[in-house]
Design a protein around this motif. Sequence first.
Motif, mmCIF file in Angstrom:
data_model
loop_
_atom_site.group_PDB
_atom_site.id
_atom_site.type_symbol
_atom_site.label_atom_id
_atom_site.label_comp_id
_atom_site.label_asym_id
_atom_site.label_seq_id
_atom_site.Cartn_x
_atom_site.Cartn_y
_atom_site.Cartn_z
ATOM 1 N N ARG A 39 0.858 -22.887 26.211
ATOM 2 C CA ARG A 39 0.351 -24.129 25.605
ATOM 3 C C ARG A 39 0.881 -24.322 24.184
ATOM 4 N NH1 ARG A 39 -4.683 -22.507 28.136
ATOM 5 N NH2 ARG A 39 -5.189 -23.959 29.830
ATOM 6 N N THR A 40 1.021 -23.258 23.447
ATOM 7 C CA THR A 40 1.404 -23.357 22.033
ATOM 8 C C THR A 40 2.878 -23.053 21.802
ATOM 9 O OG1 THR A 40 0.743 -21.042 21.677
ATOM 10 C CG2 THR A 40 -0.920 -22.741 21.280
ATOM 11 N N LEU A 102 1.503 -28.250 29.113
ATOM 12 C CA LEU A 102 0.179 -28.671 29.562
ATOM 13 C C LEU A 102 -0.029 -28.367 31.038
ATOM 14 C CD1 LEU A 102 -0.065 -32.200 27.877
ATOM 15 C CD2 LEU A 102 -0.968 -30.042 27.010
ATOM 16 N N THR A 201 2.170 -35.534 26.623
ATOM 17 C CA THR A 201 2.432 -34.397 25.755
ATOM 18 C C THR A 201 1.143 -33.977 25.052
ATOM 19 O OG1 THR A 201 2.895 -35.568 23.677
ATOM 20 C CG2 THR A 201 4.670 -35.489 25.304
ATOM 21 N N ARG A 202 1.271 -32.991 24.184
ATOM 22 C CA ARG A 202 0.113 -32.541 23.407
ATOM 23 C C ARG A 202 -0.355 -33.610 22.432
ATOM 24 N NH1 ARG A 202 2.594 -26.627 21.902
ATOM 25 N NH2 ARG A 202 4.134 -27.993 20.924
#
Length: 408
Positions: A39-40, A102, A201-202
């Motif tokens: 995720r990061t 994601l 997206t994030r």
Amino acid sequence: MAGIGIVGAGISGLTLALRLQQLGVETTLYCEHGAESIRTGRLPNTVARMGHTRERERELDSVHFRDPGCLMNSATLSIKGDPPLEFTGYVSEPFHAVDFRLLLPAFMDDYAERGGEIVVAGTEPDAAQVDRWSRGHELMVVAAGRRSVAELFPRDPERSPYDRPQRRLAAGLYRGIDLPTGFSNNIAAGVGEIFRLPMMTREGVMSTLLVEAIPGGPLEPVTHMPWHEVSSALPGLIREYAPRLAEGLDPAEFGLLGPDDLLQGAITPTVRRPVAGLPSGRIALAVGDAWIVNDPITGQGANLGSRCAWIAADAIAGGGPYDAAFARATAERMWEAAAPVTDWTNAFLQPPPEHVARLLMAATTRQDLADLVVSLFSDPAFAWGLLSSPEEIARIVDGEPEPLYDRV
């Protein structure tokens, strides 16, 4: 002995794990990074998933991020020229684009919440690690891992016509581009391609751009320059080589979302030998990117990986023994699906033959043919059967409109 070991938490490994879980087969998923790390992390790709892939996800009850802004029911192809060639086609089942930072963790969460075991290695596994894991399983399926793949599955020269990259790549997430609902494919002959699609997206729905640069051409510099220089270099290249795309560009706002939102490099299209014997006496079967890496120019990588994982899952659920004969038979079943995708994608990296150019020209004046061309990306077997046949192209172009386009 605990069922099947799966190496890799990309779409192939996760589809296989979720499908086997659904079919009642015990599995363990081994991966380099856990869900939170993914995720990061850095942008891994820019993927559009087609109708059949999303249908499999619905069957798995793993449906995520269905924001209307990242669902595309149309695609526009623009070829730079004087005059330019352009048409827009439509599909009945939208393409769907979600940042894999994601989507993959969401799949991992589904698998874990349903009782699946995930082992996070923390380092990229090599062949020795795969062998150690294999001692607790009846079969190892390798879906990712550069070191283990290179050591276990050598290149198949008969199925790998290229020995070097045909494009250099720069994929990124950008702000400052209009967000029409469709997919955009912009081609400049002898230079390369620039693709744009809306992606979840994030930071919400943003534009992703994939630059496919012919080596040595004017697009190549953005595929290896520092990330902070890409945002200033790309607008001029878009205006020159993708003028239709440039119409939606806001120079004052345009830029990468951040340094982790750019992926650069090159891919040598490769098919590997899919079966390996391990020192433990177990067999390793390759799927997904561990087996076949195609250039992303036709957008088939994740879709093919999902399909082949599904084929492998159904074969595994049929029961063992999971020996070399089983693995070879399963690989041949997967190759029936993969061969037309690979042949079509490899052909797409070269200038189109005359009969394909004729189809594209005809699509500018006939909506049924425009829809047909766009639908080919959802049905690559049909696409290759059609595009490799001058006679079939002539029949379609010269004949009356046919309902051939609704194939997703």
